[in-house]
Design a protein around this motif. Structure first.
Motif, PDB file in Angstrom:
ATOM      1  N   TYR A  92      32.755  45.453  27.739  1.00  0.00           N
ATOM      2  CA  TYR A  92      34.074  45.624  28.335  1.00  0.00           C
ATOM      3  C   TYR A  92      34.991  44.497  27.860  1.00  0.00           C
ATOM      4  O   TYR A  92      34.578  43.330  27.785  1.00  0.00           O
ATOM      5  CB  TYR A  92      33.989  45.587  29.859  1.00  0.00           C
ATOM      6  CG  TYR A  92      33.103  46.660  30.462  1.00  0.00           C
ATOM      7  CD1 TYR A  92      33.624  47.889  30.855  1.00  0.00           C
ATOM      8  CD2 TYR A  92      31.740  46.441  30.646  1.00  0.00           C
ATOM      9  CE1 TYR A  92      32.815  48.873  31.412  1.00  0.00           C
ATOM     10  CE2 TYR A  92      30.928  47.417  31.200  1.00  0.00           C
ATOM     11  CZ  TYR A  92      31.460  48.625  31.577  1.00  0.00           C
ATOM     12  OH  TYR A  92      30.647  49.592  32.139  1.00  0.00           O
ATOM     13  N   PHE A  93      36.262  44.853  27.565  1.00  0.00           N
ATOM     14  CA  PHE A  93      37.214  43.894  27.020  1.00  0.00           C
ATOM     15  C   PHE A  93      38.414  43.741  27.945  1.00  0.00           C
ATOM     16  O   PHE A  93      38.838  44.698  28.599  1.00  0.00           O
ATOM     17  CB  PHE A  93      37.686  44.343  25.636  1.00  0.00           C
ATOM     18  CG  PHE A  93      36.586  44.411  24.618  1.00  0.00           C
ATOM     19  CD1 PHE A  93      36.351  43.345  23.771  1.00  0.00           C
ATOM     20  CD2 PHE A  93      35.773  45.531  24.530  1.00  0.00           C
ATOM     21  CE1 PHE A  93      35.324  43.405  22.831  1.00  0.00           C
ATOM     22  CE2 PHE A  93      34.746  45.595  23.599  1.00  0.00           C
ATOM     23  CZ  PHE A  93      34.519  44.529  22.755  1.00  0.00           C
ATOM     24  N   ASP A  94      38.986  42.516  27.972  1.00  0.00           N
ATOM     25  CA  ASP A  94      40.165  42.279  28.790  1.00  0.00           C
ATOM     26  C   ASP A  94      41.425  42.593  27.977  1.00  0.00           C
ATOM     27  O   ASP A  94      41.364  43.057  26.839  1.00  0.00           O
ATOM     28  CB  ASP A  94      40.180  40.842  29.324  1.00  0.00           C
ATOM     29  CG  ASP A  94      40.209  39.800  28.204  1.00  0.00           C
ATOM     30  OD1 ASP A  94      40.634  40.132  27.070  1.00  0.00           O
ATOM     31  OD2 ASP A  94      39.826  38.642  28.473  1.00  0.00           O
ATOM     32  N   GLY A  95      42.588  42.304  28.557  1.00  0.00           N
ATOM     33  CA  GLY A  95      43.852  42.609  27.904  1.00  0.00           C
ATOM     34  C   GLY A  95      44.137  41.769  26.680  1.00  0.00           C
ATOM     35  O   GLY A  95      45.036  42.106  25.896  1.00  0.00           O
ATOM     36  N   ASN A  96      43.374  40.690  26.475  1.00  0.00           N
ATOM     37  CA  ASN A  96      43.544  39.825  25.305  1.00  0.00           C
ATOM     38  C   ASN A  96      42.534  40.135  24.200  1.00  0.00           C
ATOM     39  O   ASN A  96      42.372  39.343  23.269  1.00  0.00           O
ATOM     40  CB  ASN A  96      43.410  38.358  25.715  1.00  0.00           C
ATOM     41  CG  ASN A  96      44.525  37.926  26.645  1.00  0.00           C
ATOM     42  OD1 ASN A  96      45.688  38.287  26.463  1.00  0.00           O
ATOM     43  ND2 ASN A  96      44.179  37.141  27.661  1.00  0.00           N
TER      44      ASN A  96
END
Length: 222
Positions: free
Chosen positions: A167-171
């Motif tokens: 899972y990846f964040d907004g950055n």
């Protein structure tokens, strides 16, 4: 980057930190992705217990693509490992396929090779073989699927199956991964890893992602 792991079903807890920028040599002329010339194994490998400036990988490129890595860290058991600075990991590019050959020393018979099918510079499938003369044995298959801010990786080794979601964040940095391990079709262990404390430096592992699983995970964040 800081990592925190939670392992369920089999109790355990560990944490570690990633590469220190002072422990790698970077080609500053590469404007798109950083190119490592050298990386110390105790900073690059997640499981290593062999500190020392004399133990390092060397990386070689052609037309901006990784062509060869010199040196390999062998993990015999959890407490026994050794480093060979002379063995070669060779990458060969053919259309949308990349082959990674893990050659051994002259005194070792056989070697392993992984073949990747690529789309948009990302792996879609992988097959790992052991080759020894005329004998070729399939050891592992892997499939990658890509979603919105997620990557799903399915790995099969014999009776073992691994289902991993990143899972990846907004950055565009990793925020969490979850891996479900199955053996003989039965759930065995669920591992959750949390990632935090990213700096603003470019990721030096971007061109090394096909070398091994540790480098792949480290290459995912921006």
């Amino acid at each position: 980057m800081k990592k925190i792991l939670y392992i369920f079903l089999v109790l355990g807890f560990s944490s570690c930190s990633s590469t220190n920028d002072d422990s790698i040599t970077v080609n500053e002329n590469q404007t798109v992705d950083l190119q490592l010339d050298k990386g110390y194994i105790f900073e690059m490998d997640q499981r290593t217990t062999l500190p020392g400036p004399e133990k390092y990988y060397q990386f070689f490129y052609e037309n901006g693509r990784l062509q060869k890595m010199l040196g390999r860290n062998y993990f015999v058991t959890a407490n026994i490992q050794f480093f060979n600075p002379d063995v070669i990991t060779q990458l060969t590019y053919t259309n949308n396929k990349i082959q990674v050959d893990y050659f051994e020393s002259e005194t070792t018979s056989g070697y392993r090779t992984t073949s990747y099918l690529m789309e948009n510079n990302r792996p879609v499938t992988a097959e790992k073989y052991y080759k020894n003369g005329t004998v070729t044995e399939l050891e592992m298959t892997r499939n990658y699927t890509y979603g919105f801010n997620t990557i799903n990786v399915y790995t099969k080794r014999g009776y073992q199956e691994l289902f991993t979601t990143y899972y990846f964040d907004g950055n565009s940095n990793l925020s969490k991964s979850e891996t479900l391990e199955k053996a003989g079709g039965k759930n065995k262990q669920l591992t959750t890893t949390l990632y935090s404390d990213f700096d603003n430096a470019k990721n030096p592992f971007k061109k090394l992602f096909l070398i091994n699983d540790d480098f792949y995970e480290k290459s995912l964040s921006k």
